[in-house]
Design a protein around this motif. Structure first.
Motif, short mmCIF file in Angstrom:
data_model
loop_
_atom_site.label_atom_id
_atom_site.label_comp_id
_atom_site.label_asym_id
_atom_site.label_seq_id
_atom_site.Cartn_x
_atom_site.Cartn_y
_atom_site.Cartn_z
N ARG A 103 -2.72 -10.10 5.38
CA ARG A 103 -2.24 -10.57 6.68
C ARG A 103 -1.15 -9.66 7.24
O ARG A 103 -0.13 -9.44 6.61
N PRO A 104 -1.34 -9.14 8.47
CA PRO A 104 -0.30 -8.31 9.09
C PRO A 104 0.83 -9.20 9.61
O PRO A 104 0.59 -10.12 10.38
N LEU A 105 2.04 -8.91 9.17
CA LEU A 105 3.17 -9.77 9.53
C LEU A 105 4.25 -9.08 10.35
O LEU A 105 5.31 -9.64 10.57
N THR A 106 3.98 -7.88 10.82
CA THR A 106 4.90 -7.19 11.72
C THR A 106 4.10 -6.67 12.90
O THR A 106 2.87 -6.56 12.81
N PRO A 107 4.75 -6.30 13.98
CA PRO A 107 4.02 -5.74 15.12
C PRO A 107 3.25 -4.46 14.77
O PRO A 107 2.27 -4.13 15.43
N THR A 108 3.68 -3.75 13.70
CA THR A 108 2.97 -2.54 13.29
C THR A 108 1.94 -2.80 12.19
O THR A 108 1.37 -1.86 11.64
N GLY A 109 1.70 -4.07 11.88
CA GLY A 109 0.63 -4.42 10.96
C GLY A 109 0.97 -4.39 9.48
O GLY A 109 0.08 -4.46 8.63
N THR A 110 2.24 -4.30 9.12
CA THR A 110 2.61 -4.22 7.71
C THR A 110 2.07 -5.42 6.95
O THR A 110 2.23 -6.56 7.36
N ASN A 111 1.40 -5.11 5.83
CA ASN A 111 0.80 -6.14 4.99
C ASN A 111 0.91 -5.71 3.53
O ASN A 111 1.03 -4.52 3.22
N LEU A 112 0.89 -6.67 2.63
CA LEU A 112 1.16 -6.38 1.22
C LEU A 112 0.12 -5.46 0.59
O LEU A 112 0.48 -4.49 -0.09
N LEU A 113 -1.15 -5.75 0.78
CA LEU A 113 -2.18 -4.93 0.14
C LEU A 113 -2.19 -3.52 0.70
O LEU A 113 -2.40 -2.54 -0.03
N GLY A 114 -1.91 -3.38 1.99
CA GLY A 114 -1.81 -2.07 2.59
C GLY A 114 -0.66 -1.25 2.02
O GLY A 114 -0.78 -0.04 1.82
N LEU A 115 0.46 -1.92 1.73
CA LEU A 115 1.58 -1.21 1.12
C LEU A 115 1.18 -0.65 -0.25
O LEU A 115 1.52 0.49 -0.58
N VAL A 116 0.46 -1.44 -1.02
CA VAL A 116 0.02 -0.98 -2.35
C VAL A 116 -0.95 0.19 -2.19
O VAL A 116 -0.83 1.21 -2.90
N LYS A 117 -1.91 0.08 -1.29
CA LYS A 117 -2.87 1.16 -1.08
C LYS A 117 -2.15 2.44 -0.63
O LYS A 117 -2.47 3.54 -1.11
N HIS A 118 -1.18 2.30 0.26
CA HIS A 118 -0.43 3.45 0.74
C HIS A 118 0.35 4.12 -0.39
O HIS A 118 0.31 5.35 -0.55
N VAL A 119 1.06 3.34 -1.19
CA VAL A 119 1.86 3.91 -2.27
C VAL A 119 0.95 4.57 -3.32
O VAL A 119 1.27 5.65 -3.83
N ALA A 120 -0.17 3.96 -3.61
CA ALA A 120 -1.12 4.57 -4.55
C ALA A 120 -1.63 5.90 -4.00
O ALA A 120 -1.71 6.90 -4.74
N SER A 121 -1.94 5.94 -2.73
CA SER A 121 -2.42 7.17 -2.08
C SER A 121 -1.34 8.25 -2.12
O SER A 121 -1.62 9.42 -2.38
N MET A 122 -0.10 7.84 -1.85
CA MET A 122 1.01 8.76 -1.87
C MET A 122 1.19 9.38 -3.26
O MET A 122 1.33 10.59 -3.40
N GLU A 123 1.14 8.55 -4.29
CA GLU A 123 1.26 9.07 -5.65
C GLU A 123 0.13 10.03 -5.97
O GLU A 123 0.36 11.08 -6.59
#
Length: 193
Positions: free
Chosen positions: A35-55
């Motif tokens: 679920r996106p909870l900010t105007p820019t769409g921040t969501n928990l699963l997306g944060l994990v996917k992003h950090v995994a991609s970054m690593e």
């Protein structure tokens, strides 16, 4: 103090950030982790996917040890922000497993190299793209903790759950009434300012 091992210290902080980020998914529905909870769409699963991609990038390409799987959401022609959310076919289990695979790949790079091992970040400006493993470890710890902080806030918005890690909420010992009064007081101060 029995010994000084800077690499072990850095790895310990990276591991703590990783675990804190994943813990924010615990006990939530598939909807709530997406679920996106900010105007820019921040969501928990997306944060994990992003950090995994970054690593996968920082401990892969940077040290000529590419992550062995394609990451199409990072391709030049990928949709903007595609690494910040999980598609319908990317389940929570898949994203968490992807993070664990990226984590293992990162750890193998960290184990194989000395802190002064050189690397190059091709997506950074050319006047600062030459790096060391030490610099990348510090950078990735900062990024992981930054996004774990985002996850702290998003999780609190989802269901009110707070805390630093499982079993350590790192919050003052107060009941619901105290928190309601505290928040109301802060709101009054903000309105008066």
């Amino acid at each position: 103090m029995t010994g000084f091992d800077p690499k072990a210290d850095l790895v310990r902080y990276l591991k703590a950030g990783r675990e804190a980020l994943l813990w924010k998914l615990d006990g939530l529905s598939e909807y709530d982790v997406r679920r996106p909870l900010t105007p820019t769409g921040t969501n928990l699963l997306g944060l994990v996917k992003h950090v995994a991609s970054m690593e996968a990038g920082y401990f892969g390409v940077v040290f000529d040890r590419p992550f062995p799987e394609p990451l199409p959401w990072l391709d030049e022609d990928a949709e903007l922000n595609a690494d910040m959310w999980a598609t319908a076919d990317q389940s929570r289990e898949w994203v968490v497993d992807f993070y664990h695979r990226a984590w293992a790949h990162s750890d193998a790079t960290i184990d194989a190299l000395d802190l002064d091992a050189p690397g190059r970040v091709p997506w950074w400006h050319s006047d600062r793209d030459e790096v060391t493993l030490h610099r990348i470890l510090v950078h990735v710890i900062a990024e992981t903790d930054r996004h774990a902080g985002h996850a702290d806030i998003v999780r609190e918005l989802v269901d009110g759950e707070v805390g630093m890690t499982n079993g350590n909420d790192n919050m003052p010992p107060a009941d619901e009434a105290w928190w309601a009064d505290y928040r109301a007081r802060l709101e009054r101060v903000a309105a008066e300012a």
